[in-house]
Design a protein around this motif. Structure first.
Motif, mmCIF file in Angstrom:
data_model
loop_
_atom_site.group_PDB
_atom_site.id
_atom_site.type_symbol
_atom_site.label_atom_id
_atom_site.label_comp_id
_atom_site.label_asym_id
_atom_site.label_seq_id
_atom_site.Cartn_x
_atom_site.Cartn_y
_atom_site.Cartn_z
ATOM 1 N N CYS A 304 -8.909 -19.667 7.990
ATOM 2 C CA CYS A 304 -8.841 -20.449 9.242
ATOM 3 C C CYS A 304 -9.967 -20.039 10.188
ATOM 4 O O CYS A 304 -10.563 -20.879 10.858
ATOM 5 C CB CYS A 304 -7.502 -20.230 9.948
ATOM 6 N N PRO A 341 -2.153 -27.289 9.588
ATOM 7 C CA PRO A 341 -2.699 -28.461 8.877
ATOM 8 C C PRO A 341 -3.230 -28.103 7.493
ATOM 9 O O PRO A 341 -4.318 -28.481 7.115
ATOM 10 C CB PRO A 341 -3.831 -28.917 9.812
ATOM 11 N N LYS A 372 -10.462 -29.634 13.449
ATOM 12 C CA LYS A 372 -9.003 -29.675 13.624
ATOM 13 C C LYS A 372 -8.374 -28.332 13.239
ATOM 14 O O LYS A 372 -7.497 -27.811 13.934
ATOM 15 C CB LYS A 372 -8.431 -30.810 12.757
ATOM 16 N N TRP A 376 -6.586 -25.815 15.729
ATOM 17 C CA TRP A 376 -5.184 -25.462 15.477
ATOM 18 C C TRP A 376 -5.009 -23.944 15.497
ATOM 19 O O TRP A 376 -4.079 -23.416 16.112
ATOM 20 C CB TRP A 376 -4.699 -26.004 14.114
ATOM 21 N N TYR A 377 -5.924 -23.237 14.836
ATOM 22 C CA TYR A 377 -5.794 -21.781 14.726
ATOM 23 C C TYR A 377 -5.911 -21.121 16.106
ATOM 24 O O TYR A 377 -5.175 -20.192 16.434
ATOM 25 C CB TYR A 377 -6.847 -21.233 13.757
ATOM 26 N N ASN A 379 -5.096 -22.546 18.949
ATOM 27 C CA ASN A 379 -3.835 -22.852 19.647
ATOM 28 C C ASN A 379 -2.683 -21.995 19.117
ATOM 29 O O ASN A 379 -1.825 -21.564 19.875
ATOM 30 C CB ASN A 379 -3.472 -24.332 19.492
#
Length: 402
Positions: A304, A341, A372, A376-377, A379
């Protein structure tokens, strides 16, 4: 500190886009604007002061396991002094929420030989195997003595749990079982996670190998990558990893991927092997994550960090993980709950079709996917930080109710 705003002619640009005309003598607007700015400044100072006053909790984190560095440097984005990772004593501090956190780590942090600076302590421990548990228990007994002598009031534990989730040894220390530990944050899908006093915690990156905090660069997001996928790791006998290697060799798929398999796990990384691994993550669109002793592994979080999408083997490993009424037998609950994701597959036979699909993806689609994933990581880490702070504050702060 900002003082009151005193208007002068040079400040006319701040009034907006209207052309300033000194002959109009329209001082009224100037005075109104000045008053507004003065009030805004006062408000800002007042807020800053009340922000300072709101520090109602002081928490000292004792990092006695490498997972503490993931908590402090990756999730809290905190710094440590000195920067040298081999230093005997390292420390850092920051304010977050209503809490002032200090963090100490290193071989010199020994029970009874450092100053306990707060009434609230978070102990970061390793409970992965027998020798580690013996060491962790010494720390718990030290904390218990401090509680009994009223030196500290509250204790939370962040635990690198056992990969088969056999963490029964910690249970007697929990408050609910007559012990003194208020909160437990534990890695892997531990069956006793209840979101009340026992919480699942991410395994994170391999900080024991000094995996760094990665700042995404423009090229990491936008450049074409040389490989569709990567797998660097140990291939255990009769494991799904052996099956994965067979499938990759079948149609020459191993030519599309960066594969470096070894038969034995090596804890000691050389600079060269570590650089190789980081390059593989940076140069691959997908990172294959076959199960090891547990489904969750450092590789997930490390991939990630580099925008390489984890392809997860979504099966529960043998042992005591996940057999709770909340979790049933699906692994990676924490990551799934947070909407990771990733690509989840049940069997590596699904891989050839997946790689075919990958070949047809445009660079633009891959760029969007990387963005994305990295977003995401980021967040995810921010959410874990907030959850950690809120949980401590809700548990340690006196209740405001009557």
């Amino acid at each position: 500190m900002l003082g009151p705003y005193i208007p002068n002619a040079k400040d006319h640009v701040a009034l907006g886009n209207e052309e300033w005309n000194p002959w109009e003598g329209d001082e009224k607007n100037e005075l109104v604007a000045s008053q507004q700015r003065y009030e805004a400044n006062l408000k800002m100072i007042k807020n800053a002061r009340s922000h300072q006053e709101q520090t109602r909790l002081r928490v000292q984190i004792w990092g006695k396991a490498a997972i503490g560095l993931y908590l402090w440097q990756h999730i809290f984005e905190g710094h440590l002094e000195p920067a040298n990772v081999t230093a005997q004593w390292r420390e850092g501090s920051q304010k977050a929420g209503k809490t002032y956190f200090s963090f100490i780590t290193g071989p010199s942090v020994v029970p009874g030989y450092f100053s306990v600076e707060t009434e609230n302590v978070v102990l970061v421990l390793n409970g992965r195997e027998k020798a580690k548990i013996t060491y962790a228990t010494q720390w718990l007994h030290y904390a218990q003595t401090l509680i009994q002598t009223h030196k500290i009031q509250h204790v939370a534990v962040v635990l690198l749990g056992n990969e088969q989730c056999s963490n029964g040894w910690i249970q007697p220390y929990l408050k609910r079982n007559g012990g003194f530990v208020n909160l437990l944050f534990v890695t892997y899908d531990y069956a006793f996670v209840n979101e009340e006093d026992i919480f699942q915690w991410p395994l994170g990156v391999a900080t024991y190998r000094n995996f760094p905090v990665i700042e995404p660069s423009w090229s990491m997001l936008h450049d074409p990558r040389s490989y569709i996928c990567n797998f660097l790791g140990t291939v255990y006998k009769n494991s799904s990893r052996e099956a994965l290697m067979e499938i990759l060799k079948q149609d020459g798929l191993d030519k599309l991927c960066w594969i470096a398999a070894r038969e034995q796990w090596q804890p000691q990384e050389t600079n060269e092997s570590f650089k190789n691994y980081q390059d593989a993550l940076l140069q691959s669109d997908l990172t294959l994550c076959p199960v090891g002793i547990n489904t969750e592994c450092y590789r997930i979080y490390e991939a990630c960090s580099y925008g390489s999408l984890p392809v997860m083997e979504d099966v529960m490993t043998p042992g005591d993980c996940g057999n709770s009424s909340m979790y049933h037998s699906a692994p990676l609950q924490l990551l799934k709950t947070m909407g990771a994701p990733f690509i989840f597959i049940k069997n590596w036979k699904e891989l050839p079709a997946l790689l075919e699909k990958e070949k047809k993806m445009s660079l633009q689609e891959k760029i969007q996917r990387r963005k994305k994933l990295i977003e995401w990581y980021r967040n995810f880490k921010a959410w874990m930080r907030q959850k950690f702070i809120n949980t401590l504050e809700n548990s340690f702060l006196p209740s405001d109710k009557g």
